[in-house]
Scaffold this active site. Sequence first.
Site, PDB file in Angstrom:
ATOM      1  N   TRP A  34       0.816  -1.319  -0.055  1.00 35.70           N
ATOM      2  CA  TRP A  34      -0.072  -0.010  -0.045  1.00 35.70           C
ATOM      3  C   TRP A  34       0.889   1.170  -0.042  1.00 35.70           C
ATOM      4  CZ3 TRP A  34      -3.503   1.633   4.534  1.00 35.70           C
ATOM      5  CH2 TRP A  34      -2.875   1.787   5.833  1.00 35.70           C
ATOM      6  N   ASP A  35       2.084   1.214   0.429  1.00 41.26           N
ATOM      7  CA  ASP A  35       2.924   2.305   0.275  1.00 41.26           C
ATOM      8  C   ASP A  35       3.104   2.682  -1.077  1.00 41.26           C
ATOM      9  OD1 ASP A  35       3.750   0.890   3.023  1.00 41.26           O
ATOM     10  OD2 ASP A  35       5.056   2.893   3.088  1.00 41.26           O
ATOM     11  N   TYR A  80      16.032  -6.550   6.852  1.00 44.34           N
ATOM     12  CA  TYR A  80      14.570  -6.160   7.071  1.00 44.34           C
ATOM     13  C   TYR A  80      14.364  -7.713   8.206  1.00 44.34           C
ATOM     14  CZ  TYR A  80       9.801  -5.939   7.550  1.00 44.34           C
ATOM     15  OH  TYR A  80       8.378  -6.010   8.061  1.00 44.34           O
ATOM     16  N   GLN A 100      -2.090  -6.568   1.726  1.00 46.58           N
ATOM     17  CA  GLN A 100      -2.263  -5.439   2.524  1.00 46.58           C
ATOM     18  C   GLN A 100      -3.450  -4.772   2.016  1.00 46.58           C
ATOM     19  OE1 GLN A 100       1.338  -3.080   2.461  1.00 46.58           O
ATOM     20  NE2 GLN A 100       1.523  -3.203   4.674  1.00 46.58           N
ATOM     21  N   ASP A 161      -0.607  -1.998  12.084  1.00 44.18           N
ATOM     22  CA  ASP A 161      -0.083  -3.372  12.771  1.00 44.18           C
ATOM     23  C   ASP A 161      -0.559  -3.537  14.288  1.00 44.18           C
ATOM     24  OD1 ASP A 161       1.158  -3.129  10.179  1.00 44.18           O
ATOM     25  OD2 ASP A 161       3.042  -3.226  10.935  1.00 44.18           O
ATOM     26  N   TYR A 347       3.094   4.311  17.110  1.00 43.63           N
ATOM     27  CA  TYR A 347       2.613   3.466  15.622  1.00 43.63           C
ATOM     28  C   TYR A 347       1.276   3.776  15.517  1.00 43.63           C
ATOM     29  CZ  TYR A 347       4.384   0.390  12.054  1.00 43.63           C
ATOM     30  OH  TYR A 347       4.959  -0.217  10.911  1.00 43.63           O
ATOM     31  N   TRP A 348       0.400   2.746  15.547  1.00 44.31           N
ATOM     32  CA  TRP A 348      -0.980   3.008  15.130  1.00 44.31           C
ATOM     33  C   TRP A 348      -2.060   2.830  16.341  1.00 44.31           C
ATOM     34  CZ3 TRP A 348      -2.839   4.021  10.295  1.00 44.31           C
ATOM     35  CH2 TRP A 348      -2.070   4.062   9.310  1.00 44.31           C
ATOM     36  N   GLU A 391       7.380   9.435   9.163  1.00 46.56           N
ATOM     37  CA  GLU A 391       6.464   8.227   9.009  1.00 46.56           C
ATOM     38  C   GLU A 391       4.953   8.581   9.501  1.00 46.56           C
ATOM     39  OE1 GLU A 391       8.007   4.743  10.694  1.00 46.56           O
ATOM     40  OE2 GLU A 391       6.348   3.414   9.674  1.00 46.56           O
TER      41      GLU A 391
HETATM   42  C1  DGY Z   1       6.636  -3.178   9.654  1.00 45.63           C
HETATM   43  O1  DGY Z   1       7.638  -4.086   9.686  1.00 45.63           O
HETATM   44  O2  DGY Z   1       6.387  -2.707  10.596  1.00 45.63           O
HETATM   45  C2  DGY Z   1       5.710  -3.478   8.645  1.00 45.63           C
HETATM   46  O3  DGY Z   1       4.577  -2.463   8.953  1.00 45.63           O
HETATM   47  C3  DGY Z   1       5.315  -4.736   8.389  1.00 45.63           C
HETATM   48  O4  DGY Z   1       4.687  -4.850   7.351  1.00 45.63           O
END
Ligand code: DGY
Length: 421
Positions: A34-35, A80, A100, A161, A347-348, A391
């Site tokens: 989605w990014d 990652y 996603q 997340d 974050y969320w 972000e």
């Molecule tokens: C993360 O690594 O935080 C991502 O959101 C996972 O897709």
Amino acid sequence: MELKQQAIEILRRNDRGGYTVPTATGLYPAQWNWDSCLVALGLAQFDEARAVTEIETLFGGQWPDGMVPHILFHGDDSSYFPNAAVWRAGPTARSSGLTQPLVAATVVRHLFENTSDPAIRVRLTALAPKLLDWHRWCYAARDPEGTGLASIIHPWESGMDNSPVWDDALAAVDPGPSVALLRRDIGFAAPAQRPTGPEYDRYLNLVILFRDNGYHADRLYDVSPFRVADIGFNAILQRANHDLRWLLAGTGDGTGAAEVAMMEQKTGAAIARCWDEEDGFFHGLDTRSGAAIRKPGIGGLLPLFADHRLAERHPSLVQRLASWLAGVTYGVPSFEPGRPEFEPQRYWRGPVWLIVNWMLIDGLERNGCADLASRIRRDSLRLVERAGFAEYFDPHTGVALGGSEFSWTAAMYLHLVADRT
Ligand code: DGY
């Protein structure tokens, strides 16, 4: 340098040749689903052809069953966690084994309507059958019982997340071994702004379970201990259904358009059933336990993005959004302020994300709520002017959080500035 130029520079710097990494900081060294779609809205402001390429590259990783994965690992960068070697997924290209939010059709329609270049239209039209395959996959794999609501089987599928909306459903998942020492994200962003250790352990244990099941779409729905019919995910899907139907009808694919009209009809009715009259909010459900999830996350406001007559039917939802805005300096917080789970920097669980702001601005404008839309647009631009292309942002202080030089924040800035007139 003026902010518009800075945003363009960020998108150019984060370009890895055909796809854009979410941030220059190393936090996310791959292509996120989605990014990329939302980044295309910003790219289109200065390079339409490159915007289409972004989405074509994403669909280059589409699985034969129709799923478009949430991450595509194009290069050799393994920094990652979990990287391609952990996922071991992707029948053709290396990828994650989840999806996603299906925002792509909405972006493709937007690009189509805003170009005057016939060659760009041809390329966008070629994406329509692939989009249809993805939507079909979504219903078959995530709503095999035909309820009209797709269930996410991992918090990463929501894109949001660590939203408090998943807390209970995630707590029921076996944490498995600790992955604290394997995490890379907290080397790039402050741990207090990221998901917690117990959440990460469960994220990974779910991945291992899906990997052990060969990522077979027809098995994962049954085996996943985490299953949530989320309002945000389904509202984005519903808006995308609407836009995909438009695209298919425009390309002369009447059969495809009729098929999507059925999806739209079913999901529209199912979202409507999630309205909680007493609470004045949309609530999703835990489809493992069957229980409603009565937690006011920002996804519960996204039916405004899906339905341009929602404010008329549920004016109290718009009032609720206004009350959230009254509780912060910068909107829109990702969870209702004042609740015990609200954390303005994590974050969320509270921070402001410009991509959701764009969805709400678009939805509010289509619903005739121009004043609220302008407040959110103004806040979004002020956040960037004050703190840069972060972000996400603290809704009280406006400070920058998470990764910096963020592609989708730059893209939303370009899109919102261009759209202001
Ligand atoms: C993360 O690594 O935080 C991502 O959101 C996972 O897709």
